[in-house]
Structure formats: structure tokens, C-alpha cells
Design an enzyme around this catalytic site. Sequence first.
Site, mmCIF file in Angstrom:
data_model
loop_
_atom_site.group_PDB
_atom_site.id
_atom_site.type_symbol
_atom_site.label_atom_id
_atom_site.label_comp_id
_atom_site.label_asym_id
_atom_site.label_seq_id
_atom_site.Cartn_x
_atom_site.Cartn_y
_atom_site.Cartn_z
ATOM 1 N N HIS A 41 76.283 48.797 -23.158
ATOM 2 C CA HIS A 41 75.707 47.433 -23.055
ATOM 3 C C HIS A 41 76.252 46.763 -24.532
ATOM 4 C CE1 HIS A 41 72.305 47.547 -20.380
ATOM 5 N NE2 HIS A 41 73.316 46.846 -19.675
ATOM 6 N N ARG A 82 67.829 49.527 -10.545
ATOM 7 C CA ARG A 82 67.430 48.365 -11.482
ATOM 8 C C ARG A 82 67.334 47.030 -10.758
ATOM 9 N NH1 ARG A 82 68.528 48.021 -17.662
ATOM 10 N NH2 ARG A 82 66.777 47.068 -17.426
ATOM 11 N N CYS A 114 67.047 45.877 -26.832
ATOM 12 C CA CYS A 114 66.940 46.096 -25.209
ATOM 13 C C CYS A 114 65.420 45.806 -24.780
ATOM 14 C CB CYS A 114 67.046 47.480 -24.882
ATOM 15 S SG CYS A 114 68.743 48.173 -25.474
ATOM 16 N N ASP A 164 62.607 50.995 -16.182
ATOM 17 C CA ASP A 164 63.394 50.631 -17.060
ATOM 18 C C ASP A 164 63.229 48.987 -17.348
ATOM 19 O OD1 ASP A 164 65.025 52.577 -17.973
ATOM 20 O OD2 ASP A 164 66.608 52.256 -16.457
HETATM 21 N N1 ARG Z 1 68.039 52.848 -19.023
HETATM 22 C C1 ARG Z 1 68.503 51.396 -19.204
HETATM 23 C C2 ARG Z 1 69.838 51.122 -18.631
HETATM 24 O O1 ARG Z 1 70.749 52.024 -18.782
HETATM 25 C C3 ARG Z 1 68.493 51.112 -20.657
HETATM 26 C C4 ARG Z 1 68.784 49.525 -21.124
HETATM 27 C C5 ARG Z 1 68.898 49.185 -22.308
HETATM 28 N N2 ARG Z 1 68.805 47.521 -22.397
HETATM 29 C C6 ARG Z 1 69.856 47.145 -23.331
HETATM 30 N N3 ARG Z 1 69.787 45.939 -23.361
HETATM 31 N N4 ARG Z 1 71.039 47.960 -23.791
HETATM 32 O O2 ARG Z 1 70.193 50.122 -18.024
#
Ligand code: ARG
Length: 274
Positions: free
Chosen positions: A170, A95, A264, A70
Site C-alpha cells: 500500500h 475484506r 493503517c 482486518d
Molecule cells: N492485512 C491488511 C491487508 O493486507 C492490512 C492493511 C493495512 N492497511 C494499510 N492502510 N496499509 O489488507
Amino acid sequence: MPDSRVPRRRRFLVCEPRHFAVQYAINPWMRPGEPVDVIRALDQWQALVDTYRAHGHTVETVAPVPGLPDMVFAANAALVVEGRVFGSLFHAPERRPESIPYQAWFKQAGFEEVHHPESVCEGEGDLVPAGRWILAGTGFRTTPEAHREVQEFFGIPVVGLTLVDPYFYHLDTALFVLDEENIAYYPEAFSPGSREVLARLYPDAVTATREDALAFGLNSVSDGRHVFISPGATALADQLAHRGYVPVPVDLSEFHKAGGGIKCCTQEIRENRS
Ligand code: ARG
């Protein structure tokens, strides 16, 4: 009216999706094991970078790290305002290690002030500078404690907003800033009180449908004139064109599998307040 929209040159930080994959599920979009076409992802990502550059923006890159699928979602790494870097503390243990290469990048790029948050905070994913204040999402990732930390660090008012729909986990999946004065957002992604706050602050906002939001239309980047937007968000693009913005479609469909889109993948480095 269309020609009254003035673009401002931006400085962006991105991360090549060489190691992009869907290996775990930390939002409802992710289905572990779903195949990701890495060649297609690389092509789509390169097209985004080329489009930014073709519109006069500066794009810099941080090297991708194997095992961090990610890391391509650069927006989550930090919030940078007036050259000051508020780093990340990811909610998902998978992450958490991403913060290290990003913070190292900021240090070597000459940013002396790099703050390590004490509470969970996912950078521009949930923190959106909007003129005189910072809009801040909570509910799924970034905590209200982090909102306080952000306000204390930057000395800029933070307006907390509660997200209620897990598909829009988010803030940057439900809202983006068009320019100093206005935003676009999907109202149903927010709690009733937060919806009212947005309506008070932005009576003239562009509001999007669920279809636009599910097409990642709110995960857009605007330079004040051009709006880099998912091609699936057709109704939203029409509304923006009506308001004198210029929609620039960029397809990042391969990244939707991980719950991400244009914004993102884009960290904005703000030398000045905006
Ligand atoms: N798979 C990532 C997560 O869930 C995607 C992040 C997307 N980033 C964003 N700025 N919305 O954390």
C-alpha cells in the site's frame, strides 16, 4: 526552526481491534495461524487513541464486526476530502464486506455523498492527499482505473505512483505526508519512473532506509508538527527531529503481524481540502 512547525487539529475515525486476527494471507507480512495477542493489540490501539487525544485530535469509532479481522485498518475504508466520501472496493474477497459498516458509519455521521467505487480501491491505504494533489499508489491493490475515478469524483489532480515491493503493498506503507509541502518516503518501494516523479515533486523530501520502512516508519501520521511514528524507525525519527518535527513514538507491533501500523489504523476525515 523547530517551533515553526504548526500542528493542525485532525478528526480521525478508528475501529477497535476486538476481532483482530491473522486468518488469511493477503500480504507477505501475514502468516495465517500466527497467534495474535488480542489483549496486547487492544492495549496498543488504546494507547494510539489516547496519544491522538492528548495532542488535541478528535477520535471517533466505528463498531467492529465479528469475522472481519482486518477491520481495525480503518485507513482502507475510504478517502474523505472536503467532506466527500470515496468508499472502498477491496482487492481481497475476505475484506470486501468491511465497506458496508464503514459506509453506514459515514451515512449516519451525516456525510451525504458516499461514492461506491467501480474499480478496486483501498481508500487511504493507496490514496494520500498532499496539498494541491492526491498521491495514488497502484501495483498491488488500488487500480489505475480507480485513480481516474478518484480524480473525476474530487476534481483534484491525481498523481499515480507504482509500487514494486510486495512488503510495501500500500502507498501508506512506503510514504506519508509531513505537511502541505513535504513528504517522507522509501524510494526503493517505487518503480524507477515513480521515484523520479517523487524526486521532481519533492526535492526536499525526507527519504528513509529499508530498515525504517520495514519497521513501519513510513506508516506514520503527521499533524504538521507531531509525527506519530513506530518506535523501531529510529533513523527516520532522528531525521524528522532534525527538520523540526516532533516524533511521538507509538508501538503497534502486534498489528505488524497483519502488515499494518499507525496510519493503517487511522482514517482521517477531512472537512476541508488538505
Ligand atoms: N492485512 C491488511 C491487508 O493486507 C492490512 C492493511 C493495512 N492497511 C494499510 N492502510 N496499509 O489488507
